[in-house]
Design a protein around this motif. Structure first.
Motif, PDB file in Angstrom:
ATOM      1  N   TYR A  43       0.826  -1.197   0.000  1.00 17.09           N
ATOM      2  CA  TYR A  43       0.000   0.000   0.000  1.00 17.09           C
ATOM      3  C   TYR A  43       0.870   1.260   0.000  1.00 17.09           C
ATOM      4  CZ  TYR A  43      -4.174   2.813   0.788  1.00 17.09           C
ATOM      5  OH  TYR A  43      -5.198   3.715   0.636  1.00 17.09           O
ATOM      6  N   ASN A  46       0.609   2.788  -3.204  1.00 18.51           N
ATOM      7  CA  ASN A  46      -0.792   2.760  -3.634  1.00 18.51           C
ATOM      8  C   ASN A  46      -1.072   3.608  -4.877  1.00 18.51           C
ATOM      9  OD1 ASN A  46      -3.666   2.120  -3.228  1.00 18.51           O
ATOM     10  ND2 ASN A  46      -3.855   4.277  -2.703  1.00 18.51           N
ATOM     11  N   ASN A  50      -1.978   2.055  -8.530  1.00 21.20           N
ATOM     12  CA  ASN A  50      -3.253   2.389  -9.165  1.00 21.20           C
ATOM     13  C   ASN A  50      -3.049   3.103 -10.500  1.00 21.20           C
ATOM     14  OD1 ASN A  50      -5.401   1.347  -7.568  1.00 21.20           O
ATOM     15  ND2 ASN A  50      -4.907   2.840  -5.976  1.00 21.20           N
ATOM     16  N   THR A  64       2.838  -4.581  -9.692  1.00 21.31           N
ATOM     17  CA  THR A  64       3.016  -5.318  -8.434  1.00 21.31           C
ATOM     18  C   THR A  64       4.332  -6.081  -8.404  1.00 21.31           C
ATOM     19  OG1 THR A  64       0.620  -5.530  -8.199  1.00 21.31           O
ATOM     20  CG2 THR A  64       1.970  -7.063  -6.946  1.00 21.31           C
ATOM     21  N   THR A  82      -1.168  -6.697  -0.746  1.00 21.84           N
ATOM     22  CA  THR A  82      -2.585  -6.392  -0.624  1.00 21.84           C
ATOM     23  C   THR A  82      -3.303  -6.786  -1.902  1.00 21.84           C
ATOM     24  OG1 THR A  82      -1.940  -4.523   0.762  1.00 21.84           O
ATOM     25  CG2 THR A  82      -4.222  -4.579  -0.003  1.00 21.84           C
ATOM     26  N   TYR A  84      -5.633  -5.563  -3.440  1.00 21.98           N
ATOM     27  CA  TYR A  84      -5.984  -4.454  -4.335  1.00 21.98           C
ATOM     28  C   TYR A  84      -5.107  -4.442  -5.579  1.00 21.98           C
ATOM     29  CZ  TYR A  84      -7.413  -2.527   0.295  1.00 21.98           C
ATOM     30  OH  TYR A  84      -7.920  -2.326   1.555  1.00 21.98           O
ATOM     31  N   TYR A  85      -3.893  -4.966  -5.462  1.00 21.25           N
ATOM     32  CA  TYR A  85      -2.909  -4.851  -6.523  1.00 21.25           C
ATOM     33  C   TYR A  85      -2.751  -6.139  -7.328  1.00 21.25           C
ATOM     34  CZ  TYR A  85      -2.287  -1.122  -3.215  1.00 21.25           C
ATOM     35  OH  TYR A  85      -2.533  -0.083  -2.348  1.00 21.25           O
ATOM     36  N   GLU A 300       4.259   0.517   6.503  1.00 18.70           N
ATOM     37  CA  GLU A 300       3.356   1.107   5.518  1.00 18.70           C
ATOM     38  C   GLU A 300       3.454   2.623   5.603  1.00 18.70           C
ATOM     39  OE1 GLU A 300      -0.968  -0.158   4.548  1.00 18.70           O
ATOM     40  OE2 GLU A 300      -1.143   1.537   5.910  1.00 18.70           O
TER      41      GLU A 300
END
Length: 435
Positions: A43, A46, A50, A64, A82, A84-85, A300
């Motif tokens: 993250y 992040n 994204n 990633t 995470t 998300y990735y 993080e």
């Protein structure tokens, strides 16, 4: 261990399920002088990830696998990947890509980490179990089950989940009703599902329905499963429904959940990214070493949108900032490896050798320190703290330059007071175990 407090209408945790802390007065206490494995939570990249995944502008993209390679180059021992990735992830729907494609990417992550010699410390997904809509919570359960499957495929030992944001009907129903009726059942279901897949569930305190240590621990107790613990997020302990942790005793809450923790999130700022207060890493890691926690230490980094160092305004991903934080964390972990009583003793020895500490003051301080250490090693933390306070009082009362220098007095006082703070963080004001 004794059973936890019973709550009417809810299964109560026992010694065979959720671990309860042991009173320091009834057992020996030990300080961990070994090494912790430090992990990079992805993250931290992040906005860059994204930019790659969603084509967002304003930040240089990184994928990633590139982020994982950086973690190895920077000197991390592990990565927290995470979900998300992973292409196909969505916060609100079931995956947007075929299952086989997602599982193949998870295997690529696992294989790359194996080749690099990196471990995978965990993963996580978004959810909101406090949402009043039954359908939303049910979908979140199914989504998280899918990502638990991905975690198992990837080799992640812990799946990070949330309780949920404070809902609009909190004033009508109250925290306990929402926690017990909405949050606890899906967490229990996921804990059972994760156990079958070899993945532990980690409930992360996040300044929401789990704003305090007591709230987070209480939910864990109501879930009553050996397969769920707490993700100790150092940046999100605060008063319930507060937007900041300023003025809150976050070190006490961080320490209080340590007996239940199965993973970490170490942030630079304990009161929230929007504040300027920095984490005292030496105090944090001393507290961790005083506890029984032996898991990963994931780092993080967070930024507010207006920070000059926000990755959105940089020409490359925040490699330097992440490496700098890793360096500070490793330096603190190295400093805190020495048992605090031993560190005080070493300081007194150095000052005695240089002539800055001698005479009756030296003998009295050595005696008080030795007694404090003896009580600590035999589980009498309250007596240890009392002796340390006597140690500090004697330091303050010793004002003869012939016996102690200002430098020695200041250093020893700082060391002793820091140890008192950590013992109080972890074992409570009266020396009883946190919890």
């Amino acid at each position: 261990m004794a059973s936890l407090v019973a709550v009417s209408g809810i299964r109560t945790a026992t010694a065979d399920t959720v671990p309860a802390p042991v009173s320091a007065a009834k057992s020996e206490t030990r300080y961990f002088e070994g090494d912790y494995k430090v992990s990079l939570n992805l993250y931290s990249f992040n906005v860059n990830l994204n930019a790659w995944l969603k084509g967002r502008k304003g930040a240089p993209p990184i994928d990633t696998l590139q982020a994982i390679r950086f973690a190895k180059e920077a000197g991390f021992d592990a990565v927290d990947v995470t979900a998300y990735y992973i292409p196909g992830y969505d916060n609100n729907t079931m995956p947007t890509k075929p299952r086989d494609e997602i599982m193949q990417y998870a295997r690529e992550i696992k294989e790359l980490c194996r080749e690099l010699g990196l471990e995978i410390s965990g993963t996580g997904a978004q959810n909101d179990f406090a949402d009043p809509d039954d359908a939303v919570r049910a979908l979140d359960v199914e989504r998280l089950k899918f990502w638990i499957d991905v975690a198992a495929e990837m080799g992640a030992p812990v799946m990070r989940v949330f309780s949920g944001v404070v809902p609009n009907d909190i004033d009508q129903l109250g925290w306990e009703t929402i926690a017990r009726n909405r949050i606890v059942p899906p967490l229990r279901e996921l804990a059972d599902y994760g156990a079958a897949r070899g993945v532990r569930i980690g409930l992360q305190n996040h300044g929401d329905m789990t704003a305090t240590a007591d709230q987070t621990i209480q939910i864990l107790r109501w879930v009553d499963s050996p397969n769920i613990g707490i993700i100790d997020d150092t940046g999100y302990f605060r008063p319930f429904r507060s937007t900041t942790g300023l003025g809150y005793d976050w070190y006490r809450d961080i320490a209080k959940v340590l007996p239940y923790s199965n993973n970490f999130q170490v942030k630079k700022k304990p009161a929230g990214a929007e504040n300027d207060v920095l984490m005292d890493l030496d105090r944090l890691f001393t507290d961790v070493r005083l506890s029984a926690y032996r898991g990963y230490i994931p780092l993080e980094l967070l930024w507010t949108k207006d920070e000059p160092t926000n990755p959105k305004g940089l020409t490359e991903p925040p490699y330097d900032q992440i490496s700098e934080f890793l360096g500070k964390a490793r330096a603190s972990l190295a400093r805190t490896k020495t048992e605090p009583f031993e560190a005080i003793d070493q300081s007194m020895g150095r000052y005695a050798a240089s002539g800055e500490l001698r005479g009756p003051a030296y003998a009295q301080l050595r005696n008080a320190s030795a007694q404090a250490q003896h009580h600590f090693e035999h589980g009498r933390v309250d007596e240890s703290v009392r002796k340390l306070r006597i140690f500090v009082q004697r330091l303050d009362a010793t004002n003869r330059p012939s016996e102690i220098s200002d430098n020695a007095q200041q250093t020893l006082s700082q060391q002793a007071n820091a140890l008192i703070r950590s013992l109080t963080d972890v074992f409570g004001p009266q020396g009883s175990a946190a919890g």
